[in-house]
Scaffold this motif. Sequence first.
Motif, PDB file in Angstrom:
ATOM      1  N   PRO A 113     -21.575  43.724  13.174  1.00 47.80           N
ATOM      2  CA  PRO A 113     -21.906  45.055  13.229  1.00 47.80           C
ATOM      3  C   PRO A 113     -23.995  44.597  12.461  1.00 47.80           C
ATOM      4  CG  PRO A 113     -19.524  45.430  12.982  1.00 47.80           C
ATOM      5  CD  PRO A 113     -19.896  43.767  12.870  1.00 47.80           C
ATOM      6  N   ALA A 157     -24.908  47.480  12.234  1.00 47.85           N
ATOM      7  CA  ALA A 157     -25.039  49.144  10.790  1.00 47.85           C
ATOM      8  C   ALA A 157     -23.554  49.719  11.238  1.00 47.85           C
ATOM      9  CB  ALA A 157     -25.557  50.395  12.603  1.00 47.85           C
ATOM     10  N   PRO A 158     -23.456  50.174  10.019  1.00 49.54           N
ATOM     11  CA  PRO A 158     -21.886  50.146   9.508  1.00 49.54           C
ATOM     12  C   PRO A 158     -21.268  50.781  10.492  1.00 49.54           C
ATOM     13  CG  PRO A 158     -23.459  51.299   7.884  1.00 49.54           C
ATOM     14  CD  PRO A 158     -24.531  50.355   9.381  1.00 49.54           C
ATOM     15  N   ASN A 159     -21.606  51.831  11.576  1.00 50.21           N
ATOM     16  CA  ASN A 159     -20.889  52.067  11.682  1.00 50.21           C
ATOM     17  C   ASN A 159     -20.525  51.711  13.269  1.00 50.21           C
ATOM     18  OD1 ASN A 159     -23.305  53.011  13.074  1.00 50.21           O
ATOM     19  ND2 ASN A 159     -22.716  54.642  13.965  1.00 50.21           N
ATOM     20  N   GLN A 160     -21.143  50.562  13.500  1.00 52.79           N
ATOM     21  CA  GLN A 160     -20.462  49.395  14.908  1.00 52.79           C
ATOM     22  C   GLN A 160     -19.456  49.170  14.411  1.00 52.79           C
ATOM     23  OE1 GLN A 160     -23.869  46.666  15.171  1.00 52.79           O
ATOM     24  NE2 GLN A 160     -24.811  47.764  16.852  1.00 52.79           N
ATOM     25  N   GLU A 161     -18.755  48.918  15.770  1.00 46.61           N
ATOM     26  CA  GLU A 161     -17.546  47.813  15.772  1.00 46.61           C
ATOM     27  C   GLU A 161     -17.711  46.284  16.234  1.00 46.61           C
ATOM     28  OE1 GLU A 161     -13.715  49.319  18.193  1.00 46.61           O
ATOM     29  OE2 GLU A 161     -14.404  51.298  17.582  1.00 46.61           O
TER      30      GLU A 161
END
Length: 98
Positions: A89, A91-95
């Motif tokens: 990812p 970004a931190p919120n990407q899987e």
Amino acid sequence: MMNSKPAPGPKPLGDSWPQDLTVAEIMAIKSLGAGVANEGQQKTALAVIMKRFCGYYELTFHEHSDRLSAFGEGRRYVGAMIQETLITPTAPNQEKTK
């Protein structure tokens, strides 16, 4: 007296590398390097890099040579780093993707 020759070990990059690249594959790599590759050339170049140059999907063990095994694993490590980057990812919120 028997003539005992050692079994030939495989060449690390194959018998005919890089001559066995197609014109399309060569142009894809050149276009990628120049920063002008279209979508198809980008995919072709990445496939050549991962499959042919890095040997990412190949077995790296060479029965008759520890050196070739180590060399093959070194090549494969580069492919593993590319693959990991492709699925990591941004970004931190990407899987991770497949």
